[in-house]
Design an enzyme around this catalytic site. Sequence first.
Site, PDB file in Angstrom:
ATOM      1  N   LYS A 174       0.840  -1.214   0.000  1.00 13.84           N
ATOM      2  CA  LYS A 174       0.000   0.000   0.000  1.00 13.84           C
ATOM      3  C   LYS A 174       0.872   1.260   0.000  1.00 13.84           C
ATOM      4  O   LYS A 174       0.634   2.187  -0.760  1.00 13.84           O
ATOM      5  CB  LYS A 174      -0.927   0.017   1.234  1.00 13.84           C
ATOM      6  CG  LYS A 174      -1.890  -1.151   1.308  1.00 13.84           C
ATOM      7  CD  LYS A 174      -2.856  -1.024   2.479  1.00 13.84           C
ATOM      8  CE  LYS A 174      -2.216  -1.088   3.856  1.00 13.84           C
ATOM      9  NZ  LYS A 174      -1.605  -2.398   4.180  1.00 13.84           N
ATOM     10  N   ARG A 219      -9.197   0.528   9.171  1.00 15.58           N
ATOM     11  CA  ARG A 219      -8.798  -0.857   9.401  1.00 15.58           C
ATOM     12  C   ARG A 219      -9.831  -1.632  10.193  1.00 15.58           C
ATOM     13  O   ARG A 219      -9.622  -2.812  10.475  1.00 15.58           O
ATOM     14  CB  ARG A 219      -7.479  -0.880  10.169  1.00 15.58           C
ATOM     15  CG  ARG A 219      -6.241  -1.100   9.304  1.00 15.58           C
ATOM     16  CD  ARG A 219      -5.051  -0.983  10.231  1.00 15.58           C
ATOM     17  NE  ARG A 219      -3.887  -1.658   9.824  1.00 15.58           N
ATOM     18  CZ  ARG A 219      -2.803  -1.046   9.316  1.00 15.58           C
ATOM     19  NH1 ARG A 219      -2.800   0.231   9.064  1.00 15.58           N
ATOM     20  NH2 ARG A 219      -1.723  -1.744   9.067  1.00 15.58           N
ATOM     21  N   ARG A 246      11.882  -6.854   4.876  1.00 13.34           N
ATOM     22  CA  ARG A 246      11.703  -5.429   4.553  1.00 13.34           C
ATOM     23  C   ARG A 246      12.649  -4.545   5.374  1.00 13.34           C
ATOM     24  O   ARG A 246      12.772  -4.709   6.581  1.00 13.34           O
ATOM     25  CB  ARG A 246      10.242  -5.087   4.861  1.00 13.34           C
ATOM     26  CG  ARG A 246       9.836  -3.707   4.496  1.00 13.34           C
ATOM     27  CD  ARG A 246       8.343  -3.618   4.362  1.00 13.34           C
ATOM     28  NE  ARG A 246       7.658  -3.518   5.640  1.00 13.34           N
ATOM     29  CZ  ARG A 246       6.378  -3.146   5.756  1.00 13.34           C
ATOM     30  NH1 ARG A 246       5.660  -2.901   4.683  1.00 13.34           N
ATOM     31  NH2 ARG A 246       5.807  -3.079   6.938  1.00 13.34           N
ATOM     32  N   ARG A 275      11.524  -2.345  10.864  1.00 11.35           N
ATOM     33  CA  ARG A 275      10.482  -1.937  11.799  1.00 11.35           C
ATOM     34  C   ARG A 275      10.369  -2.958  12.926  1.00 11.35           C
ATOM     35  O   ARG A 275      10.495  -4.152  12.693  1.00 11.35           O
ATOM     36  CB  ARG A 275       9.139  -1.842  11.058  1.00 11.35           C
ATOM     37  CG  ARG A 275       8.987  -0.547  10.311  1.00 11.35           C
ATOM     38  CD  ARG A 275       7.770  -0.505   9.449  1.00 11.35           C
ATOM     39  NE  ARG A 275       6.566  -1.068  10.025  1.00 11.35           N
ATOM     40  CZ  ARG A 275       5.362  -0.968   9.453  1.00 11.35           C
ATOM     41  NH1 ARG A 275       5.234  -0.329   8.309  1.00 11.35           N
ATOM     42  NH2 ARG A 275       4.310  -1.506  10.017  1.00 11.35           N
ATOM     43  N   ARG A 304      -0.357  -9.443  13.308  1.00  9.81           N
ATOM     44  CA  ARG A 304      -0.875  -8.463  12.350  1.00  9.81           C
ATOM     45  C   ARG A 304      -1.727  -9.144  11.276  1.00  9.81           C
ATOM     46  O   ARG A 304      -2.762  -8.627  10.882  1.00  9.81           O
ATOM     47  CB  ARG A 304       0.285  -7.691  11.701  1.00  9.81           C
ATOM     48  CG  ARG A 304       0.929  -6.704  12.662  1.00  9.81           C
ATOM     49  CD  ARG A 304       2.294  -6.250  12.172  1.00  9.81           C
ATOM     50  NE  ARG A 304       2.216  -5.409  10.993  1.00  9.81           N
ATOM     51  CZ  ARG A 304       3.256  -5.200  10.175  1.00  9.81           C
ATOM     52  NH1 ARG A 304       4.416  -5.787  10.399  1.00  9.81           N
ATOM     53  NH2 ARG A 304       3.118  -4.404   9.150  1.00  9.81           N
TER      54      ARG A 304
HETATM   55  P1  AMP Z   1       1.243   0.248   9.017  1.00 12.68           P
HETATM   56  O1  AMP Z   1       2.447   1.111   8.798  1.00 12.68           O
HETATM   57  O2  AMP Z   1       0.042   0.729   8.232  1.00 12.68           O
HETATM   58  O3  AMP Z   1       1.538  -1.221   8.802  1.00 12.68           O
HETATM   59  O4  AMP Z   1       0.824   0.401  10.551  1.00 12.68           O
HETATM   60  C1  AMP Z   1       1.704   0.032  11.583  1.00 12.68           C
HETATM   61  C2  AMP Z   1       0.941  -0.162  12.872  1.00 12.68           C
HETATM   62  O5  AMP Z   1       0.322   1.077  13.247  1.00 12.68           O
HETATM   63  C3  AMP Z   1      -0.198  -1.167  12.819  1.00 12.68           C
HETATM   64  O6  AMP Z   1       0.238  -2.506  13.001  1.00 12.68           O
HETATM   65  C4  AMP Z   1      -1.064  -0.675  13.982  1.00 12.68           C
HETATM   66  O7  AMP Z   1      -0.503  -1.034  15.228  1.00 12.68           O
HETATM   67  C5  AMP Z   1      -0.958   0.841  13.841  1.00 12.68           C
HETATM   68  N1  AMP Z   1      -1.992   1.366  12.935  1.00 12.68           N
HETATM   69  C6  AMP Z   1      -1.804   1.969  11.722  1.00 12.68           C
HETATM   70  N2  AMP Z   1      -2.974   2.315  11.181  1.00 12.68           N
HETATM   71  C7  AMP Z   1      -3.942   1.907  12.053  1.00 12.68           C
HETATM   72  C8  AMP Z   1      -5.361   1.967  12.060  1.00 12.68           C
HETATM   73  N3  AMP Z   1      -6.047   2.501  11.037  1.00 12.68           N
HETATM   74  N4  AMP Z   1      -6.009   1.456  13.126  1.00 12.68           N
HETATM   75  C9  AMP Z   1      -5.352   0.941  14.174  1.00 12.68           C
HETATM   76  N5  AMP Z   1      -4.014   0.827  14.237  1.00 12.68           N
HETATM   77  C10 AMP Z   1      -3.301   1.323  13.186  1.00 12.68           C
END
Ligand code: AMP
Length: 213
Positions: free
Chosen positions: A13, A88, A127, A159, A170
């Site tokens: 994404k 989400r 990654r 990360r 996740r």
């Molecule tokens: P991402 O970079 O989108 O993979 O997000 C990393 C982490 O941030 C996720 O595993 C969640 O812990 C938190 N996070 C990001 N976006 C959301 C969301 N819309 N709702 C809840 N937690 C989020």
Amino acid sequence: MNLILLGPPGAGKGTQAKKMIDALQIPQISTGDILRAAVKDGTEMGLEAKKYMDAGKLVPDSVVIGIIDDRLKEEDCVKGFILDGFPRTVEQAASLGEMLEKGGRSIDHVVSIDVPDADLMARLTGRWMCTCGASFHKLFNPSKVDGICDLCGAKLYQRDDDKEAAIKVRLENYHKQTAPLIDFYSTRGLLRGVPGTGAPDEIYAAIMAVLNG
Ligand code: AMP
């Protein structure tokens, strides 16, 4: 154009959103990036969010809904936006609908990037990220010099939530909490499915084709 990029962790994404911002001239809004910046700055919200993020769990809806509500009011979102990693949960999607409606706006397309689970673990464990926003993969897209960003020369990092235990959580949470959004947006006639396997440029072309189609 008001867009949502939907897909499991590791679907690409963020990579696709970065390609789309130039073509569409609208900002990428990544809740993950906003939360990681808050963690780095050591804000109260960041410290609270870190506990969930490191464990691979979703941050509470109220926190991320508040972030998006503020961000969508900013000037650069007037012509549109690309939401990356939000919504989400069905609750987040419902709140997003309400906040957009209040401002006389709505979502135009929800692009669902589909990648089989079997591919996602390998994608995420390999990654490597850079603070400049670039991302690499030790097998699929290695940097020229091991551990160093091709674009800015900074040291790459992994990360905390790209470790196997957190990835498992996740992916489970994606299926339980986020995948229901596929139906949510499909019944509203907004879902555009795109295969997320193949080269990033091919996936990008498929996304632009559904947006222009
Ligand atoms: P991402 O970079 O989108 O993979 O997000 C990393 C982490 O941030 C996720 O595993 C969640 O812990 C938190 N996070 C990001 N976006 C959301 C969301 N819309 N709702 C809840 N937690 C989020």
